[in-house]
Scaffold this motif. Structure first.
Motif, PDB file in Angstrom:
ATOM      1  N   TYR A 196       3.549   5.869   7.274  1.00 14.65           N
ATOM      2  CA  TYR A 196       2.448   5.318   8.070  1.00 14.65           C
ATOM      3  C   TYR A 196       3.028   4.351   9.094  1.00 14.65           C
ATOM      4  O   TYR A 196       4.169   3.885   8.975  1.00 14.65           O
ATOM      5  CB  TYR A 196       1.407   4.605   7.200  1.00 14.65           C
ATOM      6  CG  TYR A 196       1.972   3.844   6.019  1.00 14.65           C
ATOM      7  CD1 TYR A 196       2.513   2.565   6.163  1.00 14.65           C
ATOM      8  CD2 TYR A 196       1.962   4.407   4.748  1.00 14.65           C
ATOM      9  CE1 TYR A 196       3.024   1.884   5.086  1.00 14.65           C
ATOM     10  CE2 TYR A 196       2.483   3.718   3.656  1.00 14.65           C
ATOM     11  CZ  TYR A 196       3.011   2.459   3.824  1.00 14.65           C
ATOM     12  OH  TYR A 196       3.527   1.782   2.755  1.00 14.65           O
ATOM     13  N   GLY A 256      -4.612   5.917  -2.340  1.00 10.54           N
ATOM     14  CA  GLY A 256      -4.137   7.014  -1.511  1.00 10.54           C
ATOM     15  C   GLY A 256      -3.537   8.085  -2.396  1.00 10.54           C
ATOM     16  O   GLY A 256      -3.218   7.830  -3.569  1.00 10.54           O
ATOM     17  N   CYS A 260       2.013   9.101  -0.862  1.00 11.69           N
ATOM     18  CA  CYS A 260       1.629   8.583   0.464  1.00 11.69           C
ATOM     19  C   CYS A 260       2.356   7.294   0.813  1.00 11.69           C
ATOM     20  O   CYS A 260       2.340   6.878   1.974  1.00 11.69           O
ATOM     21  CB  CYS A 260       0.117   8.384   0.537  1.00 11.69           C
ATOM     22  SG  CYS A 260      -0.489   7.043  -0.511  1.00 11.69           S
ATOM     23  N   LYS A 280       2.437   4.223  -1.544  1.00 15.35           N
ATOM     24  CA  LYS A 280       1.897   3.001  -2.157  1.00 15.35           C
ATOM     25  C   LYS A 280       3.017   2.168  -2.789  1.00 15.35           C
ATOM     26  O   LYS A 280       3.159   0.977  -2.498  1.00 15.35           O
ATOM     27  CB  LYS A 280       0.842   3.367  -3.210  1.00 15.35           C
ATOM     28  CG  LYS A 280      -0.343   4.147  -2.649  1.00 15.35           C
ATOM     29  CD  LYS A 280      -1.428   4.361  -3.674  1.00 15.35           C
ATOM     30  CE  LYS A 280      -1.005   5.285  -4.806  1.00 15.35           C
ATOM     31  NZ  LYS A 280      -0.763   6.669  -4.369  1.00 15.35           N
ATOM     32  N   SER A 296      -6.716   1.559   2.060  1.00 15.55           N
ATOM     33  CA  SER A 296      -6.582   3.013   1.887  1.00 15.55           C
ATOM     34  C   SER A 296      -5.535   3.550   2.853  1.00 15.55           C
ATOM     35  O   SER A 296      -5.631   3.338   4.071  1.00 15.55           O
ATOM     36  CB  SER A 296      -7.928   3.696   2.154  1.00 15.55           C
ATOM     37  OG  SER A 296      -7.790   5.101   2.162  1.00 15.55           O
ATOM     38  N   ILE A 297      -4.533   4.232   2.294  1.00 17.81           N
ATOM     39  CA  ILE A 297      -3.516   4.877   3.135  1.00 17.81           C
ATOM     40  C   ILE A 297      -4.083   6.219   3.574  1.00 17.81           C
ATOM     41  O   ILE A 297      -4.274   7.125   2.766  1.00 17.81           O
ATOM     42  CB  ILE A 297      -2.191   5.055   2.368  1.00 17.81           C
ATOM     43  CG1 ILE A 297      -1.656   3.682   1.924  1.00 17.81           C
ATOM     44  CG2 ILE A 297      -1.156   5.771   3.239  1.00 17.81           C
ATOM     45  CD1 ILE A 297      -0.392   3.753   1.101  1.00 17.81           C
ATOM     46  N   GLU A 298      -4.385   6.344   4.851  1.00 17.20           N
ATOM     47  CA  GLU A 298      -5.034   7.542   5.379  1.00 17.20           C
ATOM     48  C   GLU A 298      -4.726   7.691   6.864  1.00 17.20           C
ATOM     49  O   GLU A 298      -4.522   6.707   7.573  1.00 17.20           O
ATOM     50  CB  GLU A 298      -6.553   7.457   5.177  1.00 17.20           C
ATOM     51  CG  GLU A 298      -7.183   6.249   5.834  1.00 17.20           C
ATOM     52  CD  GLU A 298      -8.657   6.078   5.510  1.00 17.20           C
ATOM     53  OE1 GLU A 298      -9.457   6.069   6.472  1.00 17.20           O
ATOM     54  OE2 GLU A 298      -9.014   5.958   4.314  1.00 17.20           O
TER      55      GLU A 298
END
Length: 644
Positions: free
Chosen positions: A17, A34, A38, A40, A218-220
């Motif tokens: 990210y 997430g 991803c 975390k 939130s990892i998105e």
């Protein structure tokens, strides 16, 4: 507090990210969520300084003010209590200063070291460590056992206790619930409510996140997005955000299509050239909205059993245990087709012992266990993951299970459990715990059992797999016997509960909220018993023959000084306890009145619906408040009694 400034992180050559800018305020509780992989845990590693960001900055407290649970630690040859106390940096420093002063023989240094140790208050710190250990399921005697003597799951609890002991400004918890039972979860939730530091939690337990955090990161979409509220509120906000994004995309497509049509029609007409050029510039300025990437819900199922006998298992007067030690006695029950049973009980009460007896892994010491004709058990337990053949592939496991079935059919079945393509033919050994659990579930489902016996199936599973398991169990046509610390799974799947307690197995008529109150009462009783034991030990010590002769005046002065010290330490806690008792009495009285109102059938007939809805809402808001007050009362009482 914790601040991320335009942060970008990579794993190997893959960008996880970028552009993440968020702040966790002092005392804020954050849930970091997430999908698996991803980034975390990678973020935790970056905060701890174990890896450097690709871009941006991380503003975090100094390393000695960050508490976290190490992914692994060496099982040291020290007692559990001493290992947990080693997490309290001020106590460790004070002890080391005292050892140095004693070795030097410097009287001034020795006096200063004693003063430093008194200021830390070693007795109160040790009492806090015992409280934490008790909350995580350890007995008082366990504190004197060596860390080396405990199994892996219990060592994880010891590591968690050590992290909770550390005075810190930032507490990082990566999957803290994996090895806890419901009782310890209830305690941990309450403990985290009163921790003063900023807390960031990675967890796949949605109910734990609902109770423990007030903010979600939130990892998105290639970054980290902040949502206010707990996990349920995050889900609702996320769905609304996607809905709005989809609406904006449709509006963009409509407007872009209209402008494009006008340009195509008139761009070459001299009379409309200026307007066409204007539309071209508008189209260039029009901000494109990416289409919502529809999240495909993953689902699997447990096949319909080939046979569904009415009577699956009947037990009468069972006694089970290990060697000569009985764990459970006089156990009588029946499991019928279609029943969904959840098993509750503190860790060590005998839940897994009962399960092993039912599936035939543990011989009976007494009684009779009758298995119905046509019974087919699908058994999942953590130790079974270790029995997977690490050098084999998922496909090879399936071929051993069904040697006469076409390979494509086996591949299709594995694909349902996300073992497609190369993953189906890859060795099991390097797979994650979650992947091994999915493989075990795939093997169980193939056998078409009519009784699923699941002992902590959600350990290592991510949120999406837990939801898929919940759906699969909810639609399963056979019977389910479930041990789990995941309360969301228990609420969604089971319709009756058994309680394993004091060597007995009995039906439990309450729900999980009632069980939480039972846990509080059990802890209160245990605390009172330990207090009585300590008082008895003091009396016994005082009765042991003649004591050394001391100056009576000096002895009285020291006793008065000690009483004053204890009173000063207890004073703020007693003040808060009085306030909590008053608030608890008022809230409990109001809750009882609401219970009486809602229990009256005439209330629903004679009152308007707005009043009914308001009363229900007040009851729903007040019940968790009473629970929180009860837990705080217990915590304060234990803290006061621990000061000695």
């Amino acid at each position: 507090m914790l601040r991320l400034l335009n942060l970008a992180l990579m794993r190997g050559t893959r960008l996880l990210y970028k552009g993440a800018s968020l702040t966790a305020a002092p005392g804020e509780r954050v849930g970091l969520v997430g999908p698996n992989g991803c980034g975390k845990s990678t973020l935790f590693a970056a905060v701890l300084g174990d890896l450097s960001p690709e871009d941006g900055e991380i503003d975090a407290p100094a390393s000695d003010r960050i508490a976290h649970v190490a992914q692994s630690f060496v099982a040291e040859n020290v007692t559990t209590l001493e290992f947990v106390l080693s997490g309290h940096a001020p106590l460790v420093a004070a002890r080391e200063a005292l050892r140095t002063a004693e070795a030097s023989g410097d009287e001034m240094a020795l006096a200063a070291a004693h003063a430093q140790l008194a200021e830390v208050n070693e007795g109160a710190v040790a009492a806090q460590a015992r409280t934490i250990l008790a909350g995580l399921g350890f007995s008082q005697a366990d504190g004197e056992r060596l860390v080396y003597d405990f199994s892996g799951g219990w060592r994880n609890r010891i590591a968690l206790a050590r992290a909770l002991m550390r005075p810190a400004d930032l507490l990082l918890l990566d999957e803290p619930t994996n090895h806890l039972d419901i009782d310890s979860l209830i305690w941990l939730e309450n403990w985290l409510r009163h921790v003063e530091s900023t807390v960031v939690i990675i967890s796949h337990d949605r109910e734990f996140l609902d109770r423990a955090v007030s903010t979600i990161w939130s990892i998105e979409d290639g970054t980290i997005v902040r949502y206010a509220g707990n996990y349920t509120q995050f889900e609702a906000a996320r769905i609304e955000k996607l809905r709005q994004q989809d609406a904006a995309r449709k509006a963009y497509e409509t407007q872009a299509a209209h402008l494009t049509s006008y340009i195509e029609r008139f761009r070459y007409k001299a009379s409309k050239a200026r307007q066409a050029q204007s539309r071209i510039k508008m189209l260039e300025r029009l901000q494109a909205v990416e289409p919502v990437r529809a999240k495909r819900e993953w689902r699997f199922e447990f096949f319909k059993p080939e046979r569904l006998p009415e009577h699956l298992v009947d037990a009468e007067g069972l006694a089970v245990g290990y060697g000569e030690r009985r764990v459970l006695s006089d156990v009588t029950f029946s499991i019928r087709s279609g029943e969904r049973i959840g098993i509750l009980g503190v860790n060590g009460a005998g839940k897994s012992t009962l399960i092993k007896a039912i599936v035939g892994e543990l011989p009976l010491m007494a009684g009779e266990l009758r298995r119905g004709q046509g019974l087919e058990i699908g058994y999942f337990a953590q130790h079974q993951l270790d029995q997977l053949r690490l050098d084999e592939t998922p496909l090879e496991h399936m071929k051993r299970l069904a040697p006469d079935t076409r390979e494509q059919e086996l591949r299709d079945h594995l694909g349902t459990y996300r073992f497609s393509g190369d993953l189906a033919t890859s060795p099991v050994k390097p797979m994650s715990g979650g992947e091994k659990a999915r493989l075990a579930l795939a093997l169980i489902a193939w056998k078409k059992p009519n009784l699923l016996v699941l002992d902590e199936p959600t350990n290592h599973l991510d949120m999406e797999t837990r939801e898929a398991l919940t759906m699969a169990l909810s639609t399963f046509e056979g019977a389910v016997l479930l041990v789990s610390h995941d309360r969301h799974l228990l609420r969604a799947v089971t319709d009756q509960l058994w309680l394993v307690h004091d060597g007995l197995v009995k039906p439990y008529d309450g729900d999980l909220d009632d069980y939480a109150k039972l846990v509080l009462e059990h802890r209160r009783t245990t605390a009172q018993a330990e207090r009585s034991q300590r008082e008895g030990e003091k009396l016994e010590k005082n009765d042991k023959g003649p004591q050394p002769v001391v100056n009576k005046k000096e002895a009285r002065r020291l006793e008065a000084q000690e009483r004053q010290r204890i009173a000063e330490l207890r004073k703020p806690l007693k003040k808060e306890l009085d306030a909590v008792e008053k608030a608890l009495a008022q809230a409990s009285e109001k809750l009882r009145a609401l219970d009486a109102t809602l229990a009256d059938p005439e209330f629903y007939n004679g009152s308007d619906q707005d009043l009914v809805a308001k009363t229900l809402r007040e009851h729903g808001e007040l019940a968790p408040k009473v629970e929180a007050l009860e837990m705080r009362w217990l915590e304060l009482s234990e803290a006061i009694e621990a000061i000695c």
